[in-house]
Design an enzyme around this catalytic site. Sequence first.
Site, mmCIF file in Angstrom:
data_model
loop_
_atom_site.group_PDB
_atom_site.id
_atom_site.type_symbol
_atom_site.label_atom_id
_atom_site.label_comp_id
_atom_site.label_asym_id
_atom_site.label_seq_id
_atom_site.Cartn_x
_atom_site.Cartn_y
_atom_site.Cartn_z
ATOM 1 C CG ASN A 128 -1.900 -1.161 1.207
ATOM 2 O OD1 ASN A 128 -2.176 -1.742 0.158
ATOM 3 N ND2 ASN A 128 -2.443 -1.516 2.366
ATOM 4 C CG ASN A 166 0.088 -3.124 -3.428
ATOM 5 O OD1 ASN A 166 0.420 -4.309 -3.449
ATOM 6 N ND2 ASN A 166 -0.621 -2.602 -2.432
ATOM 7 C CD GLU A 167 -3.453 -5.568 -1.609
ATOM 8 O OE1 GLU A 167 -3.925 -4.719 -0.832
ATOM 9 O OE2 GLU A 167 -3.136 -6.720 -1.248
ATOM 10 C CE1 TYR A 191 -0.282 -10.954 3.839
ATOM 11 C CE2 TYR A 191 -1.907 -9.770 2.530
ATOM 12 C CZ TYR A 191 -0.601 -9.952 2.936
ATOM 13 O OH TYR A 191 0.400 -9.136 2.444
ATOM 14 C CD GLU A 242 0.973 -7.666 -0.507
ATOM 15 O OE1 GLU A 242 0.187 -7.768 0.459
ATOM 16 O OE2 GLU A 242 1.178 -6.602 -1.112
HETATM 17 O O1 AHR Z 1 1.484 -6.778 3.576
HETATM 18 C C1 AHR Z 1 0.667 -5.819 4.192
HETATM 19 C C2 AHR Z 1 -0.280 -5.143 3.223
HETATM 20 O O2 AHR Z 1 -1.260 -6.070 2.803
HETATM 21 C C3 AHR Z 1 0.300 -4.626 1.924
HETATM 22 O O3 AHR Z 1 0.842 -3.353 2.031
HETATM 23 C C4 AHR Z 1 -0.885 -4.600 1.013
HETATM 24 O O4 AHR Z 1 -0.540 -4.761 -0.334
HETATM 25 C C5 AHR Z 1 -1.790 -5.705 1.546
HETATM 26 O O5 AHR Z 1 -3.077 -5.272 1.686
#
Ligand code: AHR
Length: 502
Positions: A71, A171-172, A243, A291
């Site tokens: 982020n 990113n995202e 995650y 990630e």
């Molecule tokens: O890894 C932590 C955060 O998780 C990263 O900055 C982002 O890309 C994701 O949401």
Amino acid sequence: MRARVVVDPDFCVGEIDRRLYGSFVEHMGRCVYGGVFEPDHPLADESGLRRDVIELTRELGVSVVRYPGGNFVSGYRWEDGVGPVAGRPTRLDLAWKSVETNAFGLHEFVDWTRRAQVEPMLAVNLGTRGVQEAADLVEYANHPSGTELSERRRRNGSPDPFGVKLWCLGNEMDGPWQVGQKSAEEYGALAAEAGKAMKLVDPTIQLVACGSSGRGMSTFGAWERTVLSRAYDVVDYISLHAYYEPHAGDLASFLASPADMDAFIGDVVATCDHVKAVRRSDKPMMLSFDEWNVWHQTDYHDQPERDWEHAPRLIEDTYSVADAVVVGGFLIALLSHADRVTVACQAQLVNIIAPIRTEPGGPAWRQTIFHPFALASRYGTGRSLHLSVDAPLLDTDRYGRVPALQAAAAFDDGQLSLFLVNRSIDEPIDLSVALRGMGEDISIAEHRFIADADVHAGNSADHPDRVVPRRGTARLDGNTLQATVPPVSFSVIVLTTRGGHH
Ligand code: AHR
């Protein structure tokens, strides 16, 4: 429980790219400041880099490291981090509500990658910035000399180009939390144009377009299709992020979460191949799972908002045995898709949801999740193999019915490495592996496993080796391998052979 696996080196998924063992360093919390970089630390080198962290990074077997976010990158001005340190501006980092001093920037990162013997992977800011700044950064980093930007790099102490090959286009960008969030149409168009300009500067680079920031996003699937429809010809990879965390009282589902990662990869492969078919393209799109990790997100829900601190302690998860087993399961899922997932980065490397933890002025130590990664990066080389796995099924609340045994294998120059997770909470698995096509002269070179009577046990500064891999007792009976795999465990069994036709 009993399970049977059949392995034959002839049945190949694909070559395992070393970039599968990547990691991630973001300007977030104490990953950079107090993690890789701590000039006042007794073990810091002349550049302020922590030698203990460099040593652990090498031991972990990391191949490629993504930087500077995350982020963070969506509001980052890369120029702030180059040139004399005294002249670098201190800025607000809107992503993490922190203060960024810019004492660590591009040159320091590339210097660190050389010392850690890893490949740099850079992200450009496509949140608040655009085509020109992205092309400028490639020129600054990779153009040899003779232009304002390349000469600036030379004046700043790097006469040779950095030669960075792997670049993330933002990113995202679908995330509402992202500074400069975009629709799929907007982002796809921007990624195509920024990527085009970046490859005009340096045609040898490879580009990663942002996929959805998660499989749970409402736009997942459609986002990938739209972005790739715009940018297919210019990009080489689409990214995946995921995650997972344990939910109270539901260890069974947590242990099954690699099955969700597996399905996620399958969905993205299908979407890429759909766009490929529509375009009548010959080019397969590769996946960059840049990630992934266990992240105990619910632990942080009630925390007060941070207010403009420099390098605050953010999401410094302490990992358990169960977390290490799940991380082993993620590595197995990645290996099983080695034909399409050719870049993957565990997020992150130090302190922030990381295998390595540090204290300011104090020690660095290996968290539990360090160990499955180090074992996989060491032994998961060569070719990934298709396996036949016959194991009992377990019911889970979140991920449905999954096999009790998760397995992958790598075959490299006569060496076969088996990676195994027993997802059962309370039952060992009596495993038998039929070894086909490996000749007669087989021996067991290594058997290590991670398991513990206390699945919540973890490592700490005071007890850094509370959880370490233990030696197993696998045995050979002719061309059959026999092993008992404990509940909630990750194992690696390495066999060598001089015979066979491989
Ligand atoms: O890894 C932590 C955060 O998780 C990263 O900055 C982002 O890309 C994701 O949401």
